[in-house]
Design an enzyme around this catalytic site. Sequence first.
Site, PDB file in Angstrom:
ATOM      1  N   GLU A   1      41.974  51.466  42.281  1.00  0.00           N
ATOM      2  CA  GLU A   1      40.848  50.597  42.643  1.00  0.00           C
ATOM      3  C   GLU A   1      41.536  49.313  43.151  1.00  0.00           C
ATOM      4  O   GLU A   1      41.786  48.734  42.174  1.00  0.00           O
ATOM      5  CB  GLU A   1      39.816  50.480  41.485  1.00  0.00           C
ATOM      6  CG  GLU A   1      39.441  51.647  40.871  1.00  0.00           C
ATOM      7  CD  GLU A   1      38.314  52.369  41.705  1.00  0.00           C
ATOM      8  OE1 GLU A   1      37.822  51.719  42.929  1.00  0.00           O
ATOM      9  OE2 GLU A   1      37.695  53.288  41.403  1.00  0.00           O
TER      10      GLU A   1
ATOM     11  N   GLY B   1      43.734  46.901  40.464  1.00  0.00           N
ATOM     12  CA  GLY B   1      44.488  45.761  40.492  1.00  0.00           C
ATOM     13  C   GLY B   1      44.841  45.532  42.342  1.00  0.00           C
ATOM     14  O   GLY B   1      44.012  46.058  42.973  1.00  0.00           O
TER      15      GLY B   1
ATOM     16  N   GLU C   1      42.568  38.464  50.838  1.00  0.00           N
ATOM     17  CA  GLU C   1      41.898  38.308  49.690  1.00  0.00           C
ATOM     18  C   GLU C   1      41.947  36.957  48.953  1.00  0.00           C
ATOM     19  O   GLU C   1      43.352  37.059  48.954  1.00  0.00           O
ATOM     20  CB  GLU C   1      41.835  39.625  48.852  1.00  0.00           C
ATOM     21  CG  GLU C   1      41.154  39.566  47.589  1.00  0.00           C
ATOM     22  CD  GLU C   1      41.369  40.647  46.594  1.00  0.00           C
ATOM     23  OE1 GLU C   1      42.719  40.788  46.429  1.00  0.00           O
ATOM     24  OE2 GLU C   1      40.453  41.187  46.070  1.00  0.00           O
TER      25      GLU C   1
ATOM     26  N   LYS D   1      47.906  49.780  29.764  1.00  0.00           N
ATOM     27  CA  LYS D   1      48.769  48.418  29.927  1.00  0.00           C
ATOM     28  C   LYS D   1      47.608  47.384  30.536  1.00  0.00           C
ATOM     29  O   LYS D   1      47.579  47.457  31.830  1.00  0.00           O
ATOM     30  CB  LYS D   1      49.764  48.693  31.059  1.00  0.00           C
ATOM     31  CG  LYS D   1      51.147  48.035  30.742  1.00  0.00           C
ATOM     32  CD  LYS D   1      50.867  46.511  31.101  1.00  0.00           C
ATOM     33  CE  LYS D   1      51.145  45.807  32.295  1.00  0.00           C
ATOM     34  NZ  LYS D   1      50.633  44.456  32.302  1.00  0.00           N
TER      35      LYS D   1
ATOM     36  N   CYS E   1      36.421  41.403  42.093  1.00  0.00           N
ATOM     37  CA  CYS E   1      36.854  42.270  43.525  1.00  0.00           C
ATOM     38  C   CYS E   1      35.787  42.787  44.710  1.00  0.00           C
ATOM     39  O   CYS E   1      36.324  42.607  45.828  1.00  0.00           O
ATOM     40  CB  CYS E   1      37.670  43.522  43.055  1.00  0.00           C
ATOM     41  SG  CYS E   1      36.409  44.799  42.371  1.00  0.00           S
TER      42      CYS E   1
ATOM     43  N   THR F   1      50.621  46.350  44.628  1.00  0.00           N
ATOM     44  CA  THR F   1      50.773  47.011  43.491  1.00  0.00           C
ATOM     45  C   THR F   1      50.437  48.256  43.461  1.00  0.00           C
ATOM     46  O   THR F   1      51.126  49.125  43.257  1.00  0.00           O
ATOM     47  CB  THR F   1      50.169  46.189  42.143  1.00  0.00           C
ATOM     48  OG1 THR F   1      50.345  44.791  42.198  1.00  0.00           O
ATOM     49  CG2 THR F   1      50.980  46.886  41.056  1.00  0.00           C
TER      50      THR F   1
HETATM   51  P1  NDP Z   1      48.151  43.291  40.157  1.00  0.00           P
HETATM   52  O1  NDP Z   1      48.044  44.308  40.935  1.00  0.00           O
HETATM   53  O2  NDP Z   1      48.831  41.992  40.059  1.00  0.00           O
HETATM   54  O3  NDP Z   1      47.883  43.621  38.461  1.00  0.00           O
HETATM   55  C1  NDP Z   1      47.282  44.759  38.021  1.00  0.00           C
HETATM   56  C2  NDP Z   1      47.944  45.283  36.710  1.00  0.00           C
HETATM   57  O4  NDP Z   1      48.870  46.088  37.457  1.00  0.00           O
HETATM   58  C3  NDP Z   1      48.336  44.360  35.511  1.00  0.00           C
HETATM   59  O5  NDP Z   1      48.183  44.644  34.497  1.00  0.00           O
HETATM   60  C4  NDP Z   1      49.676  44.280  36.007  1.00  0.00           C
HETATM   61  O6  NDP Z   1      50.504  43.701  34.968  1.00  0.00           O
HETATM   62  C5  NDP Z   1      50.153  45.672  36.594  1.00  0.00           C
HETATM   63  N1  NDP Z   1      51.187  45.822  37.434  1.00  0.00           N
HETATM   64  C6  NDP Z   1      51.931  44.705  38.058  1.00  0.00           C
HETATM   65  N2  NDP Z   1      52.894  45.528  38.541  1.00  0.00           N
HETATM   66  C7  NDP Z   1      53.218  46.956  38.236  1.00  0.00           C
HETATM   67  C8  NDP Z   1      53.883  47.866  38.396  1.00  0.00           C
HETATM   68  N3  NDP Z   1      54.896  47.850  39.343  1.00  0.00           N
HETATM   69  N4  NDP Z   1      53.859  48.981  37.839  1.00  0.00           N
HETATM   70  C9  NDP Z   1      52.704  49.070  36.961  1.00  0.00           C
HETATM   71  N5  NDP Z   1      51.742  47.977  36.830  1.00  0.00           N
HETATM   72  C10 NDP Z   1      52.011  46.913  37.103  1.00  0.00           C
HETATM   73  O7  NDP Z   1      46.614  42.512  39.938  1.00  0.00           O
HETATM   74  P2  NDP Z   1      45.687  41.432  39.273  1.00  0.00           P
HETATM   75  O8  NDP Z   1      45.975  41.605  37.814  1.00  0.00           O
HETATM   76  O9  NDP Z   1      46.441  40.102  39.991  1.00  0.00           O
HETATM   77  O10 NDP Z   1      44.246  41.752  39.818  1.00  0.00           O
HETATM   78  C11 NDP Z   1      43.751  41.129  40.885  1.00  0.00           C
HETATM   79  C12 NDP Z   1      43.565  42.171  41.855  1.00  0.00           C
HETATM   80  O11 NDP Z   1      42.744  43.206  41.420  1.00  0.00           O
HETATM   81  C13 NDP Z   1      42.764  41.931  43.328  1.00  0.00           C
HETATM   82  O12 NDP Z   1      43.247  42.315  44.264  1.00  0.00           O
HETATM   83  C14 NDP Z   1      41.484  42.599  42.925  1.00  0.00           C
HETATM   84  O13 NDP Z   1      40.783  42.681  44.030  1.00  0.00           O
HETATM   85  C15 NDP Z   1      41.720  43.623  42.258  1.00  0.00           C
HETATM   86  N6  NDP Z   1      40.572  44.201  41.516  1.00  0.00           N
HETATM   87  C16 NDP Z   1      40.095  45.344  42.116  1.00  0.00           C
HETATM   88  C17 NDP Z   1      38.861  45.965  41.627  1.00  0.00           C
HETATM   89  C18 NDP Z   1      38.518  47.129  42.072  1.00  0.00           C
HETATM   90  O14 NDP Z   1      37.676  47.790  41.331  1.00  0.00           O
HETATM   91  N7  NDP Z   1      38.657  47.497  43.475  1.00  0.00           N
HETATM   92  C19 NDP Z   1      38.359  45.364  40.445  1.00  0.00           C
HETATM   93  C20 NDP Z   1      39.016  44.202  39.856  1.00  0.00           C
HETATM   94  C21 NDP Z   1      40.260  43.568  40.638  1.00  0.00           C
HETATM   95  P3  NDP Z   1      50.906  41.967  35.030  1.00  0.00           P
HETATM   96  O15 NDP Z   1      49.517  41.420  34.765  1.00  0.00           O
HETATM   97  O16 NDP Z   1      51.856  42.111  33.826  1.00  0.00           O
HETATM   98  O17 NDP Z   1      51.459  41.882  36.191  1.00  0.00           O
END
Ligand code: NDP
Length: 480
Positions: A248, A226, A384, A173, A282, A230
């Site tokens: 992560e 993400g 962040e 996803k 991130c 979430t």
């Molecule tokens: P989100 O948490 O909003 O989304 C991440 C993914 O989860 C998307 O595909 C999103 O879908 C999906 N999602 C959202 N809600 C749910 C749910 N309830 N159940 C299952 N899946 C869900 O993060 P962002 O996309 O905004 O990314 C930014 C974040 O990611 C930042 O906080 C960043 O620091 C972190 N990140 C961490 C990394 C690491 O390695 N530690 C690397 C890169 C980023 P949809 O887009 O449709 O909402």
Amino acid sequence: MEKLLNFINGEYAEPSSGQFLDNYNPSTGEVDSLVADSNEMDMILAIQAANKAFDRWKKRPLKERVDYLFKISELIEKNADALAEAESRDQGKPVSLAKKVDIPRAALNFRFFAGEILHHKEVSTDVDGKLLNYTLRQPLGVAGLISPWNLPLYLLTWKIAPALACGNTAVCKPSEFTSRTASMLGEIFNEAGLPPGVCNIVLGRGETAGQTLVSHPGVPLISFTGGTATGEKILKSTAAHFKKVSLELGGKNATIILKDADLKKTIPGVINASFLNQGEVCLCGEKILVQEELYDEFVEKFVEATKAIKVGDPKDIKTFMGPLVSKQHYDKVTGMIEMAKNDQGKILVGGDRPDLPDDLKKGYFLNPTVITDISNCSELHQTEVFGPVVTIQPFKYSADAAKWANNSEYGLSASIWTESLTKAHKLAQSLDVGTVWINTWLNRDLRVPFGGFKHSGQGREGGEHSIDFFTEQKTVSLQL
Ligand code: NDP
């Protein structure tokens, strides 16, 4: 208008509801394609396909599974230009960055995990010649792989490759904001001859498609990258089924500059750590801490280098920063700049939009922003931003730097810049983060553990740690 479709059981499919989401090009602010708005039924079809494919996939000879991964890697390389342009069009990052980093790294992920599984060995112990213990590994079944929008193909393939290498099948996803390269993977899988159902891609929203994936009892492991909020929801949704979960999550990373740092190396390094990919990594260092003796000189040179950054058309080879990924994210980042102003922060450079040609005027562009003079307790030092905004603060002793770096609910990474490796090592020991870089940033060796302390995540991925996550280990004890 072009439609980005799901890839289920080896075929592209419209979402069962017939509904689509508008997909905006962040450079123009215009809708340029439609993304399948998948519902529970689409996700269940994908999980069923992956489940059906699992038994045959896990029994395939290791060499066959590995050959598929090598073939996929080759095809990513062959399509590198198209993938890089697609990634930039969806995400906003410069095409040059996608060509240099995202796409080669996606190809490497498949090659790396093909090699990792080929060379993987298990342990055995002998007890006085009378008892032989040895370990076996087995895949779990359908892996749920959820990725964010900042490094779309790079992070999704970081999950797909080890999941498939270990004999699992997968349902992916990707983020609703960046579905394009994930959707293109379907064609690559078919060209590589990957059996139908082994890797499925379901597009759409997190709260619908994503939520069904994490809470479905037929998906025993979830690898998620993400945001922390979430991640918390996912942990709650998976707890009832005792799923294996790797998280992560977000970060609020410090860049620590000691008084003996060589600014010739440090300034370009810290510019990258602050603003690469529009600050949407991130691991970016949003909190810059500089030892008092070097503070004024660092600030002057850093501001000068920030002013020289070219923000603009991601297709232009000279562009270092494209637009932010979405209007929602642009509003969030500019809101945080306003918060800094309310906290009496001084904006030394940025905080505004660049002057761009008419076709880019509605894009989500923001100049790189440097803020000083906000207090250590300000919310901006805890939250962040995930955009091109950094704060700079002075510190007196290394212990103060460690204290301010650790003063956050996150613990993802930090970088230290100094000519004294002894000081750097001692400081690294005192930081509560998963990765510390010394005189470098974002150098990733795929063999080493990657993950976060505190609210930045749970578990480690990379090399054998990914093999640990994507398999269950079994001990067999044989009485001789
Ligand atoms: P989100 O948490 O909003 O989304 C991440 C993914 O989860 C998307 O595909 C999103 O879908 C999906 N999602 C959202 N809600 C749910 C749910 N309830 N159940 C299952 N899946 C869900 O993060 P962002 O996309 O905004 O990314 C930014 C974040 O990611 C930042 O906080 C960043 O620091 C972190 N990140 C961490 C990394 C690491 O390695 N530690 C690397 C890169 C980023 P949809 O887009 O449709 O909402």
